[in-house]
Motif scaffolding. Sequence first.
Motif, short mmCIF file in Angstrom:
data_model
loop_
_atom_site.label_atom_id
_atom_site.label_comp_id
_atom_site.label_asym_id
_atom_site.label_seq_id
_atom_site.Cartn_x
_atom_site.Cartn_y
_atom_site.Cartn_z
N PRO A 83 -60.84 9.91 -13.50
CA PRO A 83 -59.37 10.44 -13.25
C PRO A 83 -59.12 10.68 -11.62
N ARG A 84 -58.13 10.28 -11.19
CA ARG A 84 -57.61 10.35 -9.80
C ARG A 84 -56.17 10.45 -9.79
N GLU A 85 -55.65 10.88 -8.73
CA GLU A 85 -54.62 10.88 -8.27
C GLU A 85 -54.02 9.80 -7.47
N ILE A 86 -52.98 8.92 -7.89
CA ILE A 86 -52.31 7.94 -7.00
C ILE A 86 -51.02 8.32 -6.26
N ALA A 87 -50.98 8.60 -5.18
CA ALA A 87 -49.81 8.85 -4.43
C ALA A 87 -48.65 8.36 -4.91
N GLY A 88 -47.70 8.96 -5.34
CA GLY A 88 -46.43 8.68 -5.91
C GLY A 88 -46.40 8.04 -6.94
N ALA A 89 -47.33 7.90 -7.78
CA ALA A 89 -47.46 7.12 -9.03
C ALA A 89 -47.11 8.03 -10.30
N GLY A 90 -47.21 9.25 -9.97
CA GLY A 90 -46.88 10.19 -11.15
C GLY A 90 -47.73 10.40 -12.20
N ILE A 91 -48.99 9.57 -11.98
CA ILE A 91 -49.83 9.85 -13.06
C ILE A 91 -51.34 9.92 -12.47
N LYS A 131 -52.30 8.56 -18.97
CA LYS A 131 -53.12 9.56 -18.07
C LYS A 131 -53.74 10.54 -19.13
N ALA A 132 -53.06 11.02 -20.29
CA ALA A 132 -53.33 11.72 -21.20
C ALA A 132 -55.00 11.12 -21.85
N ILE A 133 -55.00 10.01 -22.13
CA ILE A 133 -56.10 9.58 -22.73
C ILE A 133 -57.14 9.04 -21.76
N GLU A 134 -57.08 9.56 -20.42
CA GLU A 134 -57.68 9.04 -19.52
C GLU A 134 -58.17 7.39 -19.15
N VAL A 135 -57.07 6.66 -19.21
CA VAL A 135 -57.47 5.33 -19.21
C VAL A 135 -57.86 5.08 -17.62
N GLN A 156 -66.26 -1.07 -13.08
CA GLN A 156 -66.31 -1.62 -11.97
C GLN A 156 -64.75 -1.78 -11.69
N LYS A 157 -63.78 -1.75 -12.58
CA LYS A 157 -62.30 -1.63 -12.07
C LYS A 157 -61.96 -0.53 -12.18
N GLY A 158 -62.46 0.79 -12.42
CA GLY A 158 -62.04 1.97 -12.27
C GLY A 158 -61.20 2.61 -13.49
N GLN A 159 -61.46 1.75 -14.54
CA GLN A 159 -60.59 2.27 -15.83
C GLN A 159 -61.27 2.06 -17.04
N ASN A 160 -60.80 2.81 -17.92
CA ASN A 160 -61.19 2.62 -19.39
C ASN A 160 -60.20 1.76 -20.03
N PRO A 161 -60.91 0.50 -20.66
CA PRO A 161 -59.91 -0.62 -21.12
C PRO A 161 -59.33 -0.18 -22.41
N VAL A 162 -58.26 -0.56 -22.91
CA VAL A 162 -57.38 -0.13 -23.94
C VAL A 162 -56.46 -1.05 -24.24
N LEU A 163 -56.05 -1.18 -25.42
CA LEU A 163 -54.89 -2.25 -25.76
C LEU A 163 -53.58 -1.52 -26.36
N LEU A 164 -52.37 -1.88 -25.78
CA LEU A 164 -51.43 -1.18 -25.90
C LEU A 164 -50.61 -2.20 -26.94
N VAL A 218 -56.76 -3.55 -19.16
CA VAL A 218 -55.86 -2.71 -19.93
C VAL A 218 -55.00 -3.86 -20.36
N VAL A 219 -54.76 -3.94 -21.73
CA VAL A 219 -54.21 -5.26 -22.21
C VAL A 219 -53.03 -4.77 -22.98
#
Length: 207
Positions: free
Chosen positions: A199-207, A191-195, A19-27, A98-99
């Motif tokens: 996957p999509r480009e975000i203008a100017g975000a560099g990821i 980006k590499a672990i596909e959070v 729903q949030k367009g992301q794979n949750p992860v803990l950093l 993303v925590v």
Amino acid sequence: MSNIVWHQHAIDQAARGAQKGQNPVLLWFTGLSGSGKSTLAGALERALFEYGFHTYLLDGDNVRHGLCKDLGFSLEDRDENLRRVGEVAKLMVDSGLVVLSAFISPTREERDRVRALFPQGQFVEVHVSTPLSVCESRDTKGLYAKARKGEISNFTGISSPYEVPESAELTIDTSKGDLDTQVNGLLAYLKAIEVLNPPREIAGAGI
Ligand SMILES: Nc1ncnc2c1ncn2[C@@H]1O[C@H](COP(=O)(O)OS(=O)(=O)O)[C@@H](OP(=O)(O)O)[C@H]1O
Ligand SMILES: Nc1ncnc2c1ncn2[C@@H]1O[C@H](COP(=O)(O)OP(=O)(O)O)[C@@H](O)[C@H]1O
């Protein structure tokens, strides 16, 4: 405990993440006081937030004002601090976020205990490896000076141990390079672990 049965709800982590367009992860940022954990995690969260990620930053100083305000800095209290934080982070990841967390988390056992709460790849250990000498010279809170004078006991790196991670996914020494470059390195890893999912480009975000 044996009379308590886990209830599987219809909406699960995958659905909340999707729903949030992301794979949750803990950093999980770990390192000495003054190493740059809060600064790095804060700058990364700001970047992620601006790019549309749903995030939350758990910070040692803040958590110790509420959830863990009954705890001090003995090794037992630190264990309990990190046990609670690990469980809270797990709930937040389960909610699809993303925590990011910024705790000294001085022992390998404590960090590995939190790692074990997550499936492979969902716990990302970031060792902020700034040397003690640099952290002490920064001494932004004046705590190292107090610890050297014996006014604070059990101070990490001075009178309490810090065990260097042996298998952190990332290591960053904030005494070298600049913050933007360090944040971009973290974004590239995410980006590499596909959070970002899908996957999509975000203008100017560099990821
Ligand atoms: N004795 C002692 N040792 C280390 N740090 C101390 C101590 N007393 C107070 N502080 C302040 O508490 C912050 C660390 O809290 P944490 O919850 O991250 O510590 S731990 O993970 O439970 O070890 C830490 O914050 P940071 O400087 O941001 O790391 C210090 O400001
Ligand atoms: N990436 C960085 N590059 C240069 N200096 C930094 C960086 N991160 C932190 N610092 C310096 O170190 C100080 C302590 O950083 P902080 O994030 O509060 O550390 P911690 O949360 O690990 O205690 C900051 O006030 C800043 O002066």
